[in-house]
Design an enzyme around this catalytic site. Structure first.
Site, PDB file in Angstrom:
ATOM      1  N   ASP A  44       0.754  -1.304   0.040  1.00 41.88           N
ATOM      2  CA  ASP A  44       0.086  -0.078  -0.081  1.00 41.88           C
ATOM      3  C   ASP A  44       0.761   1.259   0.012  1.00 41.88           C
ATOM      4  OD1 ASP A  44      -2.938   1.086   0.791  1.00 41.88           O
ATOM      5  OD2 ASP A  44      -1.600   2.118   1.933  1.00 41.88           O
ATOM      6  N   TYR A  49       2.816   9.984  -0.168  1.00 39.95           N
ATOM      7  CA  TYR A  49       3.952   9.340   0.425  1.00 39.95           C
ATOM      8  C   TYR A  49       5.286   9.735   0.118  1.00 39.95           C
ATOM      9  CZ  TYR A  49       0.068   6.369   2.718  1.00 39.95           C
ATOM     10  OH  TYR A  49      -0.889   6.216   3.448  1.00 39.95           O
ATOM     11  N   LYS A  74      -3.010   5.862  -3.978  1.00 44.63           N
ATOM     12  CA  LYS A  74      -3.958   6.733  -3.790  1.00 44.63           C
ATOM     13  C   LYS A  74      -3.818   8.125  -4.279  1.00 44.63           C
ATOM     14  CE  LYS A  74      -3.823   4.542   0.647  1.00 44.63           C
ATOM     15  NZ  LYS A  74      -2.443   4.735   1.100  1.00 44.63           N
ATOM     16  N   HIS A 107      -7.835   9.431  -1.879  1.00 45.91           N
ATOM     17  CA  HIS A 107      -7.043   9.403  -0.459  1.00 45.91           C
ATOM     18  C   HIS A 107      -7.961  10.042   0.763  1.00 45.91           C
ATOM     19  CE1 HIS A 107      -2.883   9.087   1.296  1.00 45.91           C
ATOM     20  NE2 HIS A 107      -3.960   8.791   2.197  1.00 45.91           N
ATOM     21  N   LEU A 191      -2.441  -1.210  14.011  1.00 49.94           N
ATOM     22  CA  LEU A 191      -1.854  -1.011  15.371  1.00 49.94           C
ATOM     23  C   LEU A 191      -2.089   0.201  16.078  1.00 49.94           C
ATOM     24  CD1 LEU A 191       1.671  -2.804  14.140  1.00 49.94           C
ATOM     25  CD2 LEU A 191      -0.603  -3.891  15.089  1.00 49.94           C
ATOM     26  N   LYS A 231       2.665  -1.278   8.871  1.00 50.78           N
ATOM     27  CA  LYS A 231       3.875  -0.931   8.284  1.00 50.78           C
ATOM     28  C   LYS A 231       5.077  -1.057   9.585  1.00 50.78           C
ATOM     29  CE  LYS A 231       7.107   2.833   9.048  1.00 50.78           C
ATOM     30  NZ  LYS A 231       7.614   3.070  10.480  1.00 50.78           N
ATOM     31  N   SER A 232       6.201  -1.738   8.918  1.00 50.51           N
ATOM     32  CA  SER A 232       7.354  -1.850   9.818  1.00 50.51           C
ATOM     33  C   SER A 232       8.617  -1.591   9.195  1.00 50.51           C
ATOM     34  CB  SER A 232       7.326  -3.290  10.724  1.00 50.51           C
ATOM     35  OG  SER A 232       8.650  -3.077  11.597  1.00 50.51           O
ATOM     36  N   ARG A 237      10.241  -7.507  12.783  1.00 51.18           N
ATOM     37  CA  ARG A 237       8.792  -7.096  13.023  1.00 51.18           C
ATOM     38  C   ARG A 237       7.875  -7.349  12.030  1.00 51.18           C
ATOM     39  NH1 ARG A 237      11.242  -3.220  16.563  1.00 51.18           N
ATOM     40  NH2 ARG A 237      11.236  -1.536  15.023  1.00 51.18           N
ATOM     41  N   ASN A 241       4.672  -9.852  12.040  1.00 48.98           N
ATOM     42  CA  ASN A 241       3.426  -9.221  11.643  1.00 48.98           C
ATOM     43  C   ASN A 241       2.635 -10.188  10.794  1.00 48.98           C
ATOM     44  OD1 ASN A 241       3.725  -7.131  13.406  1.00 48.98           O
ATOM     45  ND2 ASN A 241       4.141  -5.720  11.842  1.00 48.98           N
TER      46      ASN A 241
HETATM   47  N1  LIG Z   1      -5.680   6.125   3.749  1.00 46.37           N
HETATM   48  C1  LIG Z   1      -5.053   6.890   4.894  1.00 46.37           C
HETATM   49  O1  LIG Z   1      -5.538   7.988   5.033  1.00 46.37           O
HETATM   50  C2  LIG Z   1      -4.071   6.202   5.747  1.00 46.37           C
HETATM   51  C3  LIG Z   1      -3.216   5.064   5.324  1.00 46.37           C
HETATM   52  N2  LIG Z   1      -2.520   4.506   5.960  1.00 46.37           N
HETATM   53  C4  LIG Z   1      -1.636   3.047   5.224  1.00 46.37           C
HETATM   54  O2  LIG Z   1      -1.884   2.352   6.641  1.00 46.37           O
HETATM   55  C5  LIG Z   1      -0.587   1.708   6.651  1.00 46.37           C
HETATM   56  C6  LIG Z   1      -0.485   1.149   8.199  1.00 46.37           C
HETATM   57  O3  LIG Z   1      -0.830   2.256   9.234  1.00 46.37           O
HETATM   58  P1  LIG Z   1       0.374   3.058   9.682  1.00 46.37           P
HETATM   59  O4  LIG Z   1       0.161   4.558   9.919  1.00 46.37           O
HETATM   60  O5  LIG Z   1       1.811   2.648   9.160  1.00 46.37           O
HETATM   61  O6  LIG Z   1       0.363   2.446  11.319  1.00 46.37           O
HETATM   62  P2  LIG Z   1       0.592   0.836  11.851  1.00 46.37           P
HETATM   63  O7  LIG Z   1      -0.830   0.745  12.713  1.00 46.37           O
HETATM   64  O8  LIG Z   1       0.943  -0.101  10.633  1.00 46.37           O
HETATM   65  O9  LIG Z   1       1.795   1.029  13.000  1.00 46.37           O
HETATM   66  C7  LIG Z   1       3.059   1.367  12.489  1.00 46.37           C
HETATM   67  C8  LIG Z   1       3.863   1.669  13.892  1.00 46.37           C
HETATM   68  O10 LIG Z   1       4.106   0.541  14.405  1.00 46.37           O
HETATM   69  C9  LIG Z   1       5.383  -0.121  14.607  1.00 46.37           C
HETATM   70  N3  LIG Z   1       5.304  -1.405  14.470  1.00 46.37           N
HETATM   71  C10 LIG Z   1       4.939  -2.197  13.602  1.00 46.37           C
HETATM   72  N4  LIG Z   1       4.951  -3.402  13.852  1.00 46.37           N
HETATM   73  C11 LIG Z   1       5.410  -3.634  15.247  1.00 46.37           C
HETATM   74  C12 LIG Z   1       5.459  -4.742  16.098  1.00 46.37           C
HETATM   75  N5  LIG Z   1       5.463  -5.813  15.626  1.00 46.37           N
HETATM   76  N6  LIG Z   1       6.196  -4.520  17.151  1.00 46.37           N
HETATM   77  C13 LIG Z   1       6.144  -3.035  17.588  1.00 46.37           C
HETATM   78  N7  LIG Z   1       6.109  -2.025  16.849  1.00 46.37           N
HETATM   79  C14 LIG Z   1       5.632  -2.339  15.569  1.00 46.37           C
HETATM   80  C15 LIG Z   1       6.115   0.878  13.508  1.00 46.37           C
HETATM   81  O11 LIG Z   1       7.327   0.699  13.945  1.00 46.37           O
HETATM   82  P3  LIG Z   1       8.512   0.385  13.181  1.00 46.37           P
HETATM   83  O12 LIG Z   1       8.690   0.707  11.684  1.00 46.37           O
HETATM   84  O13 LIG Z   1       9.655   0.705  13.921  1.00 46.37           O
HETATM   85  O14 LIG Z   1       8.630  -1.335  13.326  1.00 46.37           O
HETATM   86  C16 LIG Z   1       5.285   2.067  13.235  1.00 46.37           C
HETATM   87  O15 LIG Z   1       5.890   2.757  14.182  1.00 46.37           O
HETATM   88  C17 LIG Z   1       0.301   2.827   6.312  1.00 46.37           C
HETATM   89  O16 LIG Z   1       1.744   2.541   6.262  1.00 46.37           O
HETATM   90  C18 LIG Z   1      -0.333   3.516   5.190  1.00 46.37           C
HETATM   91  O17 LIG Z   1       0.149   2.356   4.203  1.00 46.37           O
HETATM   92  C19 LIG Z   1      -1.740   5.013   7.026  1.00 46.37           C
HETATM   93  C20 LIG Z   1      -2.522   6.086   7.559  1.00 46.37           C
HETATM   94  C21 LIG Z   1      -3.478   6.880   6.815  1.00 46.37           C
HETATM   95  O1  LIG Z   2      -0.787   8.345   5.933  1.00 42.33           O
HETATM   96  C1  LIG Z   2      -1.689   8.693   5.307  1.00 42.33           C
HETATM   97  O2  LIG Z   2      -2.027   8.116   4.090  1.00 42.33           O
HETATM   98  C2  LIG Z   2      -2.338   9.717   5.353  1.00 42.33           C
HETATM   99  O3  LIG Z   2      -3.105  10.432   4.941  1.00 42.33           O
HETATM  100  C3  LIG Z   2      -2.183  10.556   6.864  1.00 42.33           C
HETATM  101  O4  LIG Z   2      -0.867  10.589   7.125  1.00 42.33           O
HETATM  102  C4  LIG Z   2      -2.735  12.213   6.879  1.00 42.33           C
HETATM  103  O5  LIG Z   2      -2.284  12.681   5.979  1.00 42.33           O
HETATM  104  C5  LIG Z   2      -2.277  12.613   8.086  1.00 42.33           C
HETATM  105  O6  LIG Z   2      -2.312  12.071   9.225  1.00 42.33           O
HETATM  106  C6  LIG Z   2      -1.766  13.768   8.180  1.00 42.33           C
HETATM  107  O7  LIG Z   2      -1.431  14.398   9.703  1.00 42.33           O
END
Ligand SMILES: NC(=O)C1=CN([C@@H]2O[C@H](COP(=O)(O)OP(=O)(O)OC[C@H]3O[C@@H](n4cnc5c(N)ncnc54)[C@H](OP(=O)(O)O)[C@@H]3O)[C@@H](O)[C@H]2O)C=CC1
Ligand SMILES: O=C(O)C(=O)[C@@H](O)[C@H](O)C(=O)CO
Length: 279
Positions: A44, A49, A74, A107, A191, A231-232, A237, A241
Site C-alpha cells: 500500500d 507518501y 491513492k 485518499h 496497530l 508498516k514496519s 517485526r 506481523n
Molecule cells: N488512507 C489513509 O489515510 C492512511 C493510510 N495508511 C496506510 O496504512 C498503513 C499502516 O498504518 P500506519 O500508519 O503505518 O500504522 P501501523 O498501525 O501499521 O503502525 C506502524 C507503527 O507500529 C510499529 N510497529 C509495527 N509492527 C510492530 C511490531 N510488531 N512491534 C512493535 N512495533 C511495531 C512501527 O514501527 P517500526 O517501523 O519501527 O517497526 C510503526 O511505528 C500505512 O503504512 C499506510 O500504508 C496509514 C495512515 C492513513
Molecule cells: O498516511 C496517510 O495515508 C494519511 O493520509 C495521513 O498521514 C494523513 O495525511 C495525516 O495523518 C496527516 O497528519
C-alpha cells in the site's frame, strides 16, 4: 502466507499487506524489498507518501511475477479535479514502473475543498476502470454520508473503503456503512500507529496465547474480515506481523479487545469531515 478477500467487482485482494506511510524514499526500496522477501505480496502506497518510485524499484528488483503482487496507490489531495485524476494516475503508473495498478483510491474526501465535489473526482477515478490500466477503484476515509453521496449520484459502488480502524477506534459507523454496500474495509493504522501495542488487556492475551501484542491485534482484524497492511521498517517485526494465520483468538478474547473501544476519542488520525490538507 495470507488469505484473500473477494471484492464486489469480481477481483480479490490479499487480506494482509504492507504499509509504507512514513517510510522515507531513501529507505523504501530496501524496506519494501525486505517485506517482499519476508513474503508480503500486497503493498500500500500513495502519491502523498513520495515513495512510489522506490516501491516500484523494490518490485522490479524482486523479480517476482507481476501477477503475484497486489499494488495500491491513492490520489493525492491536490489532484481531485477530474482532469488531474487521469494525468496523475498515469504519473503514478510511470513512477511505479507498472502498466497496471490493482487498486487506486481517493485518499481523502475533502468535503470542504473543491466545493465539496468529490463526486466528480469519484466518477473520474471509476472511469479509469476498463482501460486496462486499473483493476479496482475505491475510496479512503469516506464517512457514511460521503459514501451515500457518491453511490447515490453515480450509481458506482467503490470496491474498498480504507479507513482508520483499530481496537481503540473500531470506526463501526463507517465500517458498517461500507459493508452494507458490499464495500470491503481496509483498516489503516491497524496497530493504532503503535498506540495499542502497550495496552494491558492486549498484553495479557498475548502472554496467555504465546503471541506478541502486534500479532494479537492483527489477528483481531483478520477475524473481523478487515484487510490490513501494518508498516514496519524492521525485518523481524515484518515477519512477526505476518505470522497471524496459524492461530485463532477465542470469542472471549475478541470480546475483550472489542471492549477497548474509546469512541471518538480513540481516533488517532484526522477527522475526514474536516481534514482538508493539500500539500
Ligand atoms: N488512507 C489513509 O489515510 C492512511 C493510510 N495508511 C496506510 O496504512 C498503513 C499502516 O498504518 P500506519 O500508519 O503505518 O500504522 P501501523 O498501525 O501499521 O503502525 C506502524 C507503527 O507500529 C510499529 N510497529 C509495527 N509492527 C510492530 C511490531 N510488531 N512491534 C512493535 N512495533 C511495531 C512501527 O514501527 P517500526 O517501523 O519501527 O517497526 C510503526 O511505528 C500505512 O503504512 C499506510 O500504508 C496509514 C495512515 C492513513
Ligand atoms: O498516511 C496517510 O495515508 C494519511 O493520509 C495521513 O498521514 C494523513 O495525511 C495525516 O495523518 C496527516 O497528519
Amino acid at each position: 502466507m495470507t488469505a484473500t478477500i473477494d471484492l464486489n467487482d469480481g477481483t480479490s485482494i490479499p487480506q494482509l499487506g504492507f504499509g509504507t506511510y512514513l517510510v522515507p524514499p531513501q529507505d523504501t526500496a530496501a524496506t519494501v524489498g525486505s517485506a517482499l522477501e519476508a513474503g508480503y505480496r500486497h503493498i500500500d502506497t500513495a502519491q502523498m507518501y513520495g515513495n512510489e518510485a522506490e516501491v516500484g524499484q523494490a518490485v522490479a528488483d524482486s523479480g517476482l511475477p507481476r501477477q503475484e503482487l497486489y499494488l495500491t496507490s491513492k490520489l493525492d489531495n491536490g489532484n481531485h479535479r477530474p482532469d488531474d485524476v487521469r494525468r496523475t494516475f498515469e504519473e503514478s503508473l510511470t513512477r511505479l514502473g507498472l502498466e497496471r495498478l490493482d487498486l487506486f483510491l481517493i485518499h481523502w474526501p475533502l468535503p470542504t475543498r473543491y466545493d465539496g465535489d468529490y463526486v466528480s473526482t469519484w466518477k473520474a477515478v471509476a472511469d479509469l476502470i476498463g482501460e486496462g490500466t486499473l483493476r479496482s477503484a475505491g475510496v479512503s476515509n469516506f464517512e457514511p454520508d460521503h459514501l451515500e453521496r457518491i453511490i447515490g449520484e453515480t450509481g458506482i459502488v467503490p470496491a474498498v473503503n480504507q479507513i482508520e480502524v483499530h481496537p481503540y477506534f473500531p470506526n463501526e459507523r463507517a465500517r458498517e456503512a461500507s459493508l452494507r454496500h458490499g464495500i470491503a474495509v481496509e483498516a489503516w493504522g491497524p496497530l493504532g500507529q503503535g498506540a495499542v501495542l502497550g495496552d494491558e488487556a492486549v498484553a495479557s492475551i498475548a502472554e496467555r496465547t504465546g503471541r506478541t501484542p502486534a500479532q494479537v491485534i492483527l489477528r483481531w482484524h483478520i477475524q473481523r474480515g478487515d484487510i490490513v497492511f501494518p508498516k514496519s521498517m524492521n525485518r523481524a517485526r515484518m515477519e512477526e506481523n505476518a505470522r497471524i494465520f496459524d492461530f485463532e483468538l477465542s470469542p472471549e478474547d475478541v470480546r475483550a479487545i472489542n471492549g477497548l473501544d474509546r469512541g471518538p476519542a480513540g481516533r488517532g488520525g484526522p477527522d475526514p469531515n474536516t481534514f482538508d490538507y493539500v500539500g
